[in-house]
Design a protein around this motif. Structure first.
Motif, PDB file in Angstrom:
ATOM      1  N   ARG A   9     -54.082  64.777 -18.210  1.00  0.00           N
ATOM      2  CA  ARG A   9     -53.270  64.856 -17.139  1.00  0.00           C
ATOM      3  C   ARG A   9     -51.984  65.640 -17.286  1.00  0.00           C
ATOM      4  NH1 ARG A   9     -49.174  61.484 -18.776  1.00  0.00           N
ATOM      5  NH2 ARG A   9     -49.493  59.929 -20.096  1.00  0.00           N
ATOM      6  N   ARG A  10     -51.237  65.516 -16.120  1.00  0.00           N
ATOM      7  CA  ARG A  10     -49.819  66.173 -16.284  1.00  0.00           C
ATOM      8  C   ARG A  10     -49.017  65.173 -16.855  1.00  0.00           C
ATOM      9  NH1 ARG A  10     -47.263  69.683 -12.837  1.00  0.00           N
ATOM     10  NH2 ARG A  10     -49.301  69.864 -11.457  1.00  0.00           N
ATOM     11  N   PHE A  11     -47.728  65.758 -17.684  1.00  0.00           N
ATOM     12  CA  PHE A  11     -46.978  64.813 -18.248  1.00  0.00           C
ATOM     13  C   PHE A  11     -46.321  64.164 -17.148  1.00  0.00           C
ATOM     14  CE2 PHE A  11     -48.103  67.328 -22.080  1.00  0.00           C
ATOM     15  CZ  PHE A  11     -47.742  66.230 -23.262  1.00  0.00           C
ATOM     16  N   TRP A  12     -45.867  62.985 -17.712  1.00  0.00           N
ATOM     17  CA  TRP A  12     -44.793  62.046 -17.122  1.00  0.00           C
ATOM     18  C   TRP A  12     -43.439  61.993 -17.687  1.00  0.00           C
ATOM     19  CZ3 TRP A  12     -49.261  57.952 -17.161  1.00  0.00           C
ATOM     20  CH2 TRP A  12     -50.305  58.345 -16.160  1.00  0.00           C
ATOM     21  N   ALA A  13     -42.527  61.583 -16.961  1.00  0.00           N
ATOM     22  CA  ALA A  13     -40.971  61.158 -17.842  1.00  0.00           C
ATOM     23  C   ALA A  13     -41.191  60.398 -18.705  1.00  0.00           C
ATOM     24  CB  ALA A  13     -40.264  61.200 -16.759  1.00  0.00           C
ATOM     25  N   SER A  14     -42.043  59.301 -18.772  1.00  0.00           N
ATOM     26  CA  SER A  14     -42.201  58.355 -19.727  1.00  0.00           C
ATOM     27  C   SER A  14     -43.065  58.655 -20.969  1.00  0.00           C
ATOM     28  CB  SER A  14     -42.941  57.110 -19.045  1.00  0.00           C
ATOM     29  OG  SER A  14     -44.334  57.578 -18.388  1.00  0.00           O
ATOM     30  N   ASP A  15     -43.509  59.838 -20.822  1.00  0.00           N
ATOM     31  CA  ASP A  15     -44.159  60.381 -22.062  1.00  0.00           C
ATOM     32  C   ASP A  15     -43.198  60.894 -23.223  1.00  0.00           C
ATOM     33  OD1 ASP A  15     -46.909  60.032 -21.176  1.00  0.00           O
ATOM     34  OD2 ASP A  15     -46.984  61.783 -20.109  1.00  0.00           O
ATOM     35  N   ALA A  16     -42.013  61.066 -22.788  1.00  0.00           N
ATOM     36  CA  ALA A  16     -40.990  61.641 -23.686  1.00  0.00           C
ATOM     37  C   ALA A  16     -40.977  61.191 -25.116  1.00  0.00           C
ATOM     38  CB  ALA A  16     -39.583  61.874 -23.051  1.00  0.00           C
ATOM     39  N   LYS A  42     -34.772  66.771 -26.614  1.00  0.00           N
ATOM     40  CA  LYS A  42     -35.391  67.988 -26.548  1.00  0.00           C
ATOM     41  C   LYS A  42     -36.854  67.720 -25.959  1.00  0.00           C
ATOM     42  CE  LYS A  42     -36.103  71.703 -29.606  1.00  0.00           C
ATOM     43  NZ  LYS A  42     -36.001  72.398 -30.918  1.00  0.00           N
ATOM     44  N   ALA A  43     -37.396  66.361 -26.163  1.00  0.00           N
ATOM     45  CA  ALA A  43     -38.698  65.848 -25.550  1.00  0.00           C
ATOM     46  C   ALA A  43     -38.485  65.438 -24.291  1.00  0.00           C
ATOM     47  CB  ALA A  43     -38.995  64.630 -26.524  1.00  0.00           C
ATOM     48  N   GLU A  44     -37.295  65.286 -23.759  1.00  0.00           N
ATOM     49  CA  GLU A  44     -36.898  64.878 -22.339  1.00  0.00           C
ATOM     50  C   GLU A  44     -37.201  66.312 -21.465  1.00  0.00           C
ATOM     51  OE1 GLU A  44     -33.537  62.351 -22.751  1.00  0.00           O
ATOM     52  OE2 GLU A  44     -34.692  60.773 -22.788  1.00  0.00           O
ATOM     53  N   VAL A  45     -36.302  67.388 -22.107  1.00  0.00           N
ATOM     54  CA  VAL A  45     -36.485  68.743 -21.439  1.00  0.00           C
ATOM     55  C   VAL A  45     -37.804  69.046 -21.558  1.00  0.00           C
ATOM     56  CG1 VAL A  45     -35.459  70.882 -21.593  1.00  0.00           C
ATOM     57  CG2 VAL A  45     -33.844  68.930 -21.918  1.00  0.00           C
ATOM     58  N   ALA A  46     -38.569  68.878 -22.285  1.00  0.00           N
ATOM     59  CA  ALA A  46     -39.927  69.663 -22.612  1.00  0.00           C
ATOM     60  C   ALA A  46     -40.846  68.775 -21.593  1.00  0.00           C
ATOM     61  CB  ALA A  46     -40.441  69.450 -24.032  1.00  0.00           C
ATOM     62  N   ARG A  48     -39.963  67.413 -18.582  1.00  0.00           N
ATOM     63  CA  ARG A  48     -39.519  67.773 -17.373  1.00  0.00           C
ATOM     64  C   ARG A  48     -40.062  69.095 -17.033  1.00  0.00           C
ATOM     65  NH1 ARG A  48     -34.478  65.491 -18.416  1.00  0.00           N
ATOM     66  NH2 ARG A  48     -33.502  67.721 -18.934  1.00  0.00           N
ATOM     67  N   ASN A  49     -40.135  70.197 -17.915  1.00  0.00           N
ATOM     68  CA  ASN A  49     -40.514  71.252 -17.839  1.00  0.00           C
ATOM     69  C   ASN A  49     -41.967  71.441 -17.654  1.00  0.00           C
ATOM     70  OD1 ASN A  49     -37.793  72.499 -17.849  1.00  0.00           O
ATOM     71  ND2 ASN A  49     -38.294  73.110 -20.035  1.00  0.00           N
ATOM     72  N   PHE A  50     -42.621  70.465 -18.539  1.00  0.00           N
ATOM     73  CA  PHE A  50     -44.126  70.488 -18.484  1.00  0.00           C
ATOM     74  C   PHE A  50     -44.750  69.880 -17.028  1.00  0.00           C
ATOM     75  CE2 PHE A  50     -44.535  69.183 -23.278  1.00  0.00           C
ATOM     76  CZ  PHE A  50     -44.320  70.452 -23.757  1.00  0.00           C
ATOM     77  N   ALA A  51     -43.683  69.046 -16.591  1.00  0.00           N
ATOM     78  CA  ALA A  51     -44.222  68.276 -15.127  1.00  0.00           C
ATOM     79  C   ALA A  51     -44.186  69.366 -14.118  1.00  0.00           C
ATOM     80  CB  ALA A  51     -43.302  67.006 -15.178  1.00  0.00           C
ATOM     81  N   ALA A  52     -43.097  70.152 -14.321  1.00  0.00           N
ATOM     82  CA  ALA A  52     -42.673  71.093 -13.064  1.00  0.00           C
ATOM     83  C   ALA A  52     -43.675  72.444 -13.107  1.00  0.00           C
ATOM     84  CB  ALA A  52     -41.109  71.538 -13.433  1.00  0.00           C
ATOM     85  N   SER A  53     -44.519  72.574 -13.974  1.00  0.00           N
ATOM     86  CA  SER A  53     -45.391  73.779 -14.106  1.00  0.00           C
ATOM     87  C   SER A  53     -46.684  73.543 -13.472  1.00  0.00           C
ATOM     88  CB  SER A  53     -45.628  74.214 -15.521  1.00  0.00           C
ATOM     89  OG  SER A  53     -46.212  73.138 -16.411  1.00  0.00           O
ATOM     90  N   SER A  54     -47.371  74.621 -13.319  1.00  0.00           N
ATOM     91  CA  SER A  54     -48.798  74.460 -12.564  1.00  0.00           C
ATOM     92  C   SER A  54     -49.929  74.940 -13.200  1.00  0.00           C
ATOM     93  CB  SER A  54     -48.686  75.414 -11.296  1.00  0.00           C
ATOM     94  OG  SER A  54     -49.794  75.208 -10.599  1.00  0.00           O
ATOM     95  N   PRO A  55     -51.089  74.134 -13.241  1.00  0.00           N
ATOM     96  CA  PRO A  55     -52.087  74.623 -14.157  1.00  0.00           C
ATOM     97  C   PRO A  55     -52.954  75.839 -13.409  1.00  0.00           C
ATOM     98  CG  PRO A  55     -52.711  72.629 -12.927  1.00  0.00           C
ATOM     99  CD  PRO A  55     -51.094  72.976 -12.665  1.00  0.00           C
ATOM    100  N   ASP A  56     -52.572  76.233 -12.304  1.00  0.00           N
ATOM    101  CA  ASP A  56     -53.347  77.321 -11.648  1.00  0.00           C
ATOM    102  C   ASP A  56     -52.484  78.427 -11.448  1.00  0.00           C
ATOM    103  OD1 ASP A  56     -55.707  75.505 -11.203  1.00  0.00           O
ATOM    104  OD2 ASP A  56     -54.728  74.724  -9.684  1.00  0.00           O
ATOM    105  N   ALA A  57     -50.884  78.459 -11.833  1.00  0.00           N
ATOM    106  CA  ALA A  57     -50.197  79.597 -11.803  1.00  0.00           C
ATOM    107  C   ALA A  57     -50.061  80.357 -13.233  1.00  0.00           C
ATOM    108  CB  ALA A  57     -48.968  79.182 -11.302  1.00  0.00           C
TER     109      ALA A  57
END
Length: 177
Positions: A9-16, A42-46, A48-57
């Motif tokens: 799945r997509r990463f969630w903020a709670s995964d940091a 660093k994990a929180e930033v990572a 956030r970046n993971f969650a903002a990206s798209s698997p199809d782009a």
């Protein structure tokens, strides 16, 4: 997306916190681009970046690997889709407590199925430090062909390392599964 034992799945903020935890394990970080310990900030930033990206782009997308039985994040699979949307690079990281139990094979298989069967990619590549025998073995088990051994290719963590390059074509994946 998932398997019998895993949800990808997509990463969630709670995964940091869990991301920081497993990326801080010296044996997990050994062949990776980051250093252990991996700070929470660093994990929180990572994440956030993971969650903002798209698997199809084009670009990087990180799938969180969640173990269904425990409802816990145990690792991730990274995919960098090329601008042409026909090729991708794949990487994977698993918390040490969950290694050597088939979870990485299961997760990467699910991602490869998505890339080849649903998205219609032509080729997926993978690269690892030549000393990282488990990663090389996983790619070989999944049908990747070793396409190169680049001597002293990467300067990381104070040393020059050899890289192994692997490739898997859609026709190989689709005919072998």
């Amino acid at each position: 997306m998932g398997t019998e034992r895993l949800v990808l799945r997509r990463f969630w903020a709670s995964d940091a916190a869990v991301l920081a935890e497993y990326r801080s394990e010296p044996e997990v970080a050994r062949y990776q681009s980051w250093d252990a310990p991996f700070p929470m900030a660093k994990a929180e930033v990572a994440v956030r970046n993971f969650a903002a990206s798209s698997p199809d782009a084009p670009g990087w997308f990180q799938y969180a690997i969640e173990l269904v039985e425990e409802g816990r994040l145990i690792g991730d699979v990274a995919v960098r889709t090329h601008e042409n949307l026909q090729q991708a690079e794949i990487g994977f990281t698993l918390a040490s407590a969950y290694q050597r139990r088939g979870f990485a094979t299961e997760a990467v298989t699910a991602v490869l199925d998505r890339l080849f069967r649903l998205r219609g990619l032509h080729k997926v590549t993978g690269e690892c430090d030549a000393r990282n025998k488990p990663s090389a073995a996983l790619m070989e088990r999944l049908g990747f062909t070793r396409e190169g051994h680049l001597r002293q290719q990467t300067f990381i963590k104070g040393e020059w390392t050899d890289d192994l390059i692997y490739g898997l074509l859609a026709e190989e994946w689709l005919s072998g599964s």
